[in-house]
Design a protein around this motif. Structure first.
Motif, PDB file in Angstrom:
ATOM      1  N   LYS A 146       0.807  -1.216   0.000  1.00 32.29           N
ATOM      2  CA  LYS A 146       0.000   0.000   0.000  1.00 32.29           C
ATOM      3  C   LYS A 146       0.848   1.278   0.000  1.00 32.29           C
ATOM      4  O   LYS A 146       0.329   2.376   0.186  1.00 32.29           O
ATOM      5  CB  LYS A 146      -0.928   0.009   1.224  1.00 32.29           C
ATOM      6  N   GLN A 147       2.161   1.142  -0.192  1.00 28.86           N
ATOM      7  CA  GLN A 147       3.026   2.312  -0.205  1.00 28.86           C
ATOM      8  C   GLN A 147       2.858   3.095  -1.511  1.00 28.86           C
ATOM      9  O   GLN A 147       2.700   2.507  -2.581  1.00 28.86           O
ATOM     10  CB  GLN A 147       4.494   1.899  -0.093  1.00 28.86           C
ATOM     11  N   SER A 148       2.931   4.420  -1.416  1.00 24.78           N
ATOM     12  CA  SER A 148       2.825   5.251  -2.615  1.00 24.78           C
ATOM     13  C   SER A 148       3.641   6.528  -2.445  1.00 24.78           C
ATOM     14  O   SER A 148       3.635   7.141  -1.372  1.00 24.78           O
ATOM     15  CB  SER A 148       1.369   5.619  -2.898  1.00 24.78           C
ATOM     16  N   ARG A 197       0.988   9.731  -1.430  1.00 27.60           N
ATOM     17  CA  ARG A 197       0.053   9.150  -0.465  1.00 27.60           C
ATOM     18  C   ARG A 197      -1.286   9.889  -0.524  1.00 27.60           C
ATOM     19  O   ARG A 197      -1.378  11.034  -0.939  1.00 27.60           O
ATOM     20  CB  ARG A 197       0.638   9.224   0.944  1.00 27.60           C
ATOM     21  N   TRP A 205      -3.926   4.946  -0.188  1.00 28.29           N
ATOM     22  CA  TRP A 205      -2.485   4.788  -0.373  1.00 28.29           C
ATOM     23  C   TRP A 205      -1.753   5.505   0.752  1.00 28.29           C
ATOM     24  O   TRP A 205      -2.135   6.598   1.153  1.00 28.29           O
ATOM     25  CB  TRP A 205      -2.060   5.350  -1.731  1.00 28.29           C
ATOM     26  N   TYR A 206      -0.670   4.893   1.222  1.00 29.86           N
ATOM     27  CA  TYR A 206      -0.029   5.362   2.446  1.00 29.86           C
ATOM     28  C   TYR A 206       1.410   5.828   2.203  1.00 29.86           C
ATOM     29  O   TYR A 206       2.049   5.490   1.217  1.00 29.86           O
ATOM     30  CB  TYR A 206      -0.011   4.253   3.495  1.00 29.86           C
ATOM     31  N   THR A 207       1.903   6.578   3.191  1.00 33.15           N
ATOM     32  CA  THR A 207       3.282   7.039   3.185  1.00 33.15           C
ATOM     33  C   THR A 207       4.238   5.842   3.086  1.00 33.15           C
ATOM     34  O   THR A 207       4.074   4.848   3.795  1.00 33.15           O
ATOM     35  CB  THR A 207       3.579   7.826   4.474  1.00 33.15           C
ATOM     36  N   TYR A 233      -0.352  -0.634  10.052  1.00 37.28           N
ATOM     37  CA  TYR A 233       0.313   0.670  10.087  1.00 37.28           C
ATOM     38  C   TYR A 233       0.009   1.345  11.421  1.00 37.28           C
ATOM     39  O   TYR A 233      -1.106   1.227  11.943  1.00 37.28           O
ATOM     40  CB  TYR A 233      -0.179   1.572   8.947  1.00 37.28           C
ATOM     41  N   GLU A 284      -3.893   6.880   8.305  1.00 35.74           N
ATOM     42  CA  GLU A 284      -3.729   8.163   7.638  1.00 35.74           C
ATOM     43  C   GLU A 284      -5.100   8.728   7.251  1.00 35.74           C
ATOM     44  O   GLU A 284      -5.924   8.985   8.122  1.00 35.74           O
ATOM     45  CB  GLU A 284      -2.759   8.030   6.460  1.00 35.74           C
TER      46      GLU A 284
END
Length: 567
Positions: free
Chosen positions: A159-161, A164, A168-170, A297, A536
């Motif tokens: 799910k990293q992007s 973000r 979608w996450y940091t 997370y 987030e």
């Protein structure tokens, strides 16, 4: 990360000098452990510019609060991130060999010890190690060059992007799990594998041709002989593992030179026809897997919990509500998570880590309005991307095969990186035939899968069981924001929004009472509500992102959980 609210968990507020200072490998544990977490020097390398070092707290990524950096470094703006650690070995630590272990670095790393290059690792979610005996000195220096490649989506990224927002996450760059040393004899036990069938147990040890196996069995200890690396025996009146009774058998393997501890459990997974429906069965009986989506997370640690105890808090809190399963979503956790699920009694449905491109139109928008069938042979045709996924799937199954809590693998989720689902099902089944396999969670379902896996958002859950066990692998996702515990005040992401807690609780109960409970009698075998915690922008968790507020109380939901057990 400017613009967002900094939130610490309770565990993160009282971080020790050396975080995660405990032996990290419960399935192969020996009495040699030296933790290298804590203060490291950290710098960003750009061309030939001189590196300006600052302190970073390992094992937290530089994007996280707990690292002390709290900054995202875009991969296009640097050559590599540089870590440096100087240390002295404790007196009497060194035996014959010294092994340097990294439990996870995202997602490309080159390792140097005392000036010598030892190798590189590509992956991001799996452990790796090097024998550094030949360069050990009184004072030692480890240097790590690392970079998180996300731009091309070739390596597993979850799910990293880089951008973000929403679902979608940091990103999590650099070292994000424990770094540690162990000292081993020249002939040491490298791995253990346990196979249980009926009441028979077979223990295979790589590195121990002959050894003693000591088994703790209730109030006694039994001993068995190992020959040619194999020990076989039977257990009378075996106790089977389940969330209601998470019984583990602990044992020790002792060779002439080495001694390691581990554990195993008896549990059997089957698909049976019961009352006209295909059912998922645990230990011979139909079992309803009452689950939650678990992104893994934390508000202060990113993909790394502030402490090992954070896992126990999550697991016990969700069990107090009556849940018995967590779907670990597109992430592999440190071994401690799976051990806690084993010992506390929480089933895990484990996702593989996706790579390949994501298309909002193809993978979300069109399936949401009904286009849920697509020939996946022609998706994601790049050979290298496909090979990396297959290699990592094999590596994941090998890494996690010893944990009895894992009862199902999800290969692809909502089409992300999906290709040749039938072939991938066969490959994974050939590696591990003891667990259920959900080949395509949500849609784009191929012919071969152990379950019929559906996602339902934005509308009522109306499903019909067919020739395979029916699994609702994602649903719900109701958003309720708790003031003072919101990461992004400017945005809210969820599926249905509630401004008052009492309205959220009523809607949550009504969803299960009117849509889930009736389906259980009509063949539904598992459900996965979205999700354990806010993440987030996402405010659709049972917990707030900082794990300080549980949005629904056990007494407000336990009766529904009890009813779900009555298949």
């Amino acid at each position: 990360m400017s613009g967002f609210v900094k939130m610490y968990t309770e565990e993160g507020e009282k971080l020790p000098v050396i975080p995660w200072n405990e032996y990290p490998r419960p399935l192969l544990k020996r009495n040699s452990f030296f933790c290298l977490n804590g203060d490291w020097d950290f710098g960003v390398c750009i061309g030939d510019n001189e590196v300006e070092f600052q302190k970073i707290t390992v094992p937290y990524s530089p994007e996280s609060l707990l690292s002390g950096i709290n900054k995202f470094y875009d991969e296009t703006e640097y050559d590599y991130l540089l870590y440096k650690k100087e240390y002295f070995l404790p007196d009497g630590f060194k035996k014959d060999r010294v092994i340097l272990n990294f439990d996870a670095v995202g997602n490309y790393a080159k390792i140097y010890v005392n000036g010598r290059f030892f190798g590189e690792h590509i992956g991001g979610y799996d452990p790796f190690s090097f024998d550094i005996t030949d360069v050990i000195r009184e004072k030692n220096t480890i240097v790590v060059h690392t970079k998180n490649f996300l731009r091309d989506n070739v390596l597993p990224y979850g799910k990293q992007s880089r951008k973000r927002g929403g679902m979608w996450y940091t990103p999590t760059s650099g070292i994000w799990q424990t770094v540690w040393l162990e000292s081993v004899p020249e002939k040491y036990i490298k791995s253990l594998n346990v196979i249980t069938e009926g009441n028979r147990v077979r223990i295979e040890a790589d590195g121990a041709d002959s050894a003693k196996v000591y088994l703790k069995n209730e109030n006694s200890e039994l001993s068995y002989e190992m020959h040619n690396g194999i020990c076989e025996f039977e257990i009378e009146n075996k106790i089977e593992w389940s969330p209601e009774n998470p019984y583990l058998y602990y044992y020790t393997v002792e060779s002439e030179y080495d001694r390691v501890k581990s554990y195993f459990a008896f549990r059997k997974l089957e698909i049976k026809t019961v009352d006209g429906y295909k059912r998922l069965c645990l230990n011979g009986k139909p079992y309803f897997f009452h689950g939650l989506l678990d992104q893994g997370y934390w508000s202060d640690g990113g993909m790394t919990p502030p402490s090992p105890a954070s896992y126990e808090k999550d697991i016990l809190s969700m069990k107090s509500l009556g849940f018995n399963m967590l779907r670990k979503h597109i992430k592999i956790e440190p071994a401690r998570f799976y051990y806690d699920c084993d010992r506390l009694g929480m089933v895990v449905f484990q996702d593989m880590i996706n790579n390949g491109d994501y298309s909002f139109i193809r993978d979300t928008a069109l399936p949401t309005v009904g286009m849920k069938y697509l020939n996946d042979k022609f998706l994601h045709r790049d050979r290298n991307t496909r090979k990396i996924f297959v290699d990592y799937m094999k590596k994941t199954a090998e890494l996690l095969k010893g944990y009895p809590c894992i009862c199902c693998y999800t290969i692809f989720n909502e089409g992300w990186g999906q290709f040749c689902g039938n072939e991938m099902y066969k490959k994974l089944k050939s590696i591990d035939s003891t667990r259920f396999i959900d080949t395509a969670s949500g849609w784009f379902s191929p012919v071969l899968s152990d379950v019929d896996s559906k996602h339902v958002y934005f509308k009522k859950v109306k499903l019909k069981a067919k020739e395979r066990p029916l699994v609702l692998s994602e649903f719900g996702g109701y958003s309720y924001r708790v003031d003072g515990h919101i990461f992004n005040p400017e945005n809210e992401y969820g599926y249905g929004k509630y401004s008052r807690r009492e309205d959220f609780v009523k809607a949550f109960r009504r969803l299960y009472e009117t849509e889930i409970l009736p389906l259980v009698k009509l063949g539904l075998c598992a459900s996965v509500y979205t999700q354990v915690s806010d993440v987030e922008d996402e405010t659709n968790g049972i917990y707030t992102y900082d794990r300080r507020v549980l949005k629904i109380k056990p007494e407000e939901f336990s009766d529904i959980s009890e009813n779900l057990k009555k298949i």
